[in-house]
Scaffold this motif. Structure first.
Motif, short mmCIF file in Angstrom:
data_model
loop_
_atom_site.label_atom_id
_atom_site.label_comp_id
_atom_site.label_asym_id
_atom_site.label_seq_id
_atom_site.Cartn_x
_atom_site.Cartn_y
_atom_site.Cartn_z
N THR A 210 82.65 67.19 -2.58
CA THR A 210 83.37 66.78 -3.78
C THR A 210 83.47 67.95 -4.77
O THR A 210 84.54 68.21 -5.33
CB THR A 210 82.66 65.59 -4.45
N ARG B 69 84.58 58.36 -3.97
CA ARG B 69 84.24 59.55 -3.18
C ARG B 69 82.82 59.49 -2.61
O ARG B 69 82.30 60.48 -2.13
CB ARG B 69 84.39 60.81 -4.04
N HIS C 257 84.20 55.40 -16.37
CA HIS C 257 83.53 55.36 -15.06
C HIS C 257 83.67 56.76 -14.47
O HIS C 257 84.76 57.16 -14.07
CB HIS C 257 84.21 54.31 -14.18
N GLN D 177 82.75 58.11 -11.73
CA GLN D 177 82.94 58.26 -10.28
C GLN D 177 82.01 59.32 -9.70
O GLN D 177 82.26 59.85 -8.62
CB GLN D 177 84.40 58.60 -9.95
N ASP D 178 80.96 59.65 -10.42
CA ASP D 178 80.06 60.74 -9.99
C ASP D 178 78.67 60.17 -9.75
O ASP D 178 77.86 60.05 -10.66
CB ASP D 178 80.03 61.82 -11.08
N TYR D 179 78.39 59.83 -8.48
CA TYR D 179 77.08 59.28 -8.15
C TYR D 179 75.97 60.26 -8.48
O TYR D 179 74.90 59.86 -8.95
CB TYR D 179 77.02 58.93 -6.66
N ARG E 233 76.51 52.58 -5.76
CA ARG E 233 76.60 52.08 -7.15
C ARG E 233 76.14 50.62 -7.23
O ARG E 233 75.65 50.18 -8.27
CB ARG E 233 78.03 52.22 -7.69
N TRP F 149 80.35 52.89 -1.57
CA TRP F 149 80.42 51.85 -2.59
C TRP F 149 79.02 51.31 -2.91
O TRP F 149 78.68 51.04 -4.06
CB TRP F 149 81.32 50.73 -2.07
N TYR G 166 82.16 53.59 -5.93
CA TYR G 166 82.70 54.96 -5.98
C TYR G 166 83.86 55.12 -5.00
O TYR G 166 83.90 54.49 -3.95
CB TYR G 166 81.61 55.97 -5.62
N GLU H 293 75.24 59.84 -12.07
CA GLU H 293 74.83 58.48 -12.46
C GLU H 293 73.48 58.08 -11.91
O GLU H 293 72.77 57.28 -12.53
CB GLU H 293 75.90 57.47 -12.04
#
Length: 384
Positions: free
Chosen positions: A148, A285, A359, A361-363, A291, A288, A283, A366
């Protein structure tokens, strides 16, 4: 069907339909945890092309695949180039007379072994399964984070690597004509092609790829803007999905209908003016469920915090310093822009320009940030 919040008794009332008896049932609760995903499951998205009523064959969408459909000896036109098309084409190739994958624009693909080599090696070494799980999980997450990062910082290098994977199967000419997307890697989903099965179907002659746009349907198939006609007995529209926001459930707060597009999201899970509700949105990228895990821990911590404080209601609200914050779409189209978001993005809550109000989108951020959320931040308004 619908759900309504009452501030008088801090209660959600949910009306639902029992599918087995078709009767309406009612539930009440203090807190709603919305876990419907974001696709509408009853019907997929099919564009309205001119002349569809003239077509003499059968048109189906993969999301509503008919049980009586027999493709034996049939010429199949598969419209689309995403993960659904890339999965379906090799699955029916060789079982039908021929399948043609018609795409308006190419998608990025990653061909590879349908196995995890690290896991296989560790099992061969008789490592404990608990260790294998943790090591492989960390490796996948590390690789995903690096991929990513590189897609943003060095997109041309990533693009060349992705195209090289396809070129190894089909050669340079096919890659240039049918497998070179115009967009930056990871601004749309990248489809995994297990063992290169899609490309092998093309090599074997059971499948072919056409890059063009549809002019109209004709009785024998589809006429393209180039003038060519693709004849087909069955047309499969692998053309995407409809966006569903919180399950498309009608919602009111104290008698007033909630328009989610008028709310502002708190970290992609709570919404201004909507009490005692968390939406699980994963997410694009990364997996799922990563999160889902993070939000599961957050919800448990939030409910425990409310119990400790002796309160039954929590709502997120913009702080004074957030009042003049610029608001934009849930997802920046320059960041991620698949068709279903472009078509249905107006239904989603608004996002701000601060981390708390979007949001990410960055695991990889987060996983450290969400467990440290200060539940006494002024963003959270508690009461009874």
């Amino acid at each position: 069907l619908k759900t309504a919040w009452s501030s008088l008794d801090n209660t959600w009332t949910v009306e639902a339909l029992r599918l087995d008896t078709n009767e309406t049932v009612t539930f009440t609760c203090n807190f709603l945890w919305m876990c419907q995903g974001y696709y509408r499951h009853d019907v997929g998205y099919t564009p309205e092309w001119e002349g569809m009523e003239d077509y003499s064959g059968r048109i189906v969408h993969p999301q509503n695949w008919p049980q009586d459909l027999d493709l034996t000896g049939k010429r199949v036109l598969l419209i689309g180039s995403g993960a659904t098309a890339a999965t379906l084409a090799p699955a029916i190739a060789g079982k039908c007379a021929h399948v043609t994958m018609l795409q308006r624009s190419p998608t990025y693909f990653i061909p590879g072994r349908n196995a995890n080599e690290l896991a296989d090696i560790l099992r061969q070494l008789e490592i404990d399964e608990t260790w294998i799980h943790e090591i492989v999980r960390r490796k996948i997450l590390f690789d995903g984070g690096e991929f990513t990062r590189r897609s943003f910082e060095e997109p041309e290098a990533v693009r060349d690597e992705l195209l090289a994977g396809v070129r190894a199967f089909l050669g340079d000419e096919a890659v240039k004509e049918h497998f070179t997307p115009k967009y930056r890697p990871w601004s749309q989903r990248i489809a995994f092609v297990p063992d290169g099965d899609l490309f092998k179907a093309v090599i074997d002659g059971h499948a072919s790829v056409v890059t063009d746009e549809i002019d109209r349907f004709v009785p024998e198939g589809v006429k393209l803007k180039s003038g060519k006609v693709i004849e087909a007995d069955v047309v499969v529209t692998a053309t995407g999905f409809h966006l569903s926001v919180l399950g498309d459930i009608a919602m009111t707060v104290d008698g007033k209908p909630v328009d989610m597009s008028k709310t502002v999201t708190y970290r992609g899970m709570m919404f201004t003016g909507v009490p005692n509700l968390v939406w699980v949105f994963g997410y694009f990228r990364a997996s799922w469920t990563l999160r889902v895990d993070l939000l599961g821990d957050f919800v448990c911590r939030l409910l425990k915090h409310m119990k400790t404080r002796g309160v039954k209601r929590v709502t997120v609200e913009l702080r004074p310093e957030d009042k003049d914050m610029p608001l934009g779409p849930w997802m920046d189209p320059e960041d991620f822009n698949p068709g279903y978001l472009q078509r249905g993005g107006h239904l989603l809550p608004r996002a701000g320009n601060k981390p708390e109000w979007r949001h990410t989108q960055d695991y990889w951020r987060e996983k450290d940030e969400l467990p440290k959320i200060d539940l006494d931040d002024p963003i959270f308004r508690y009461g009874n």
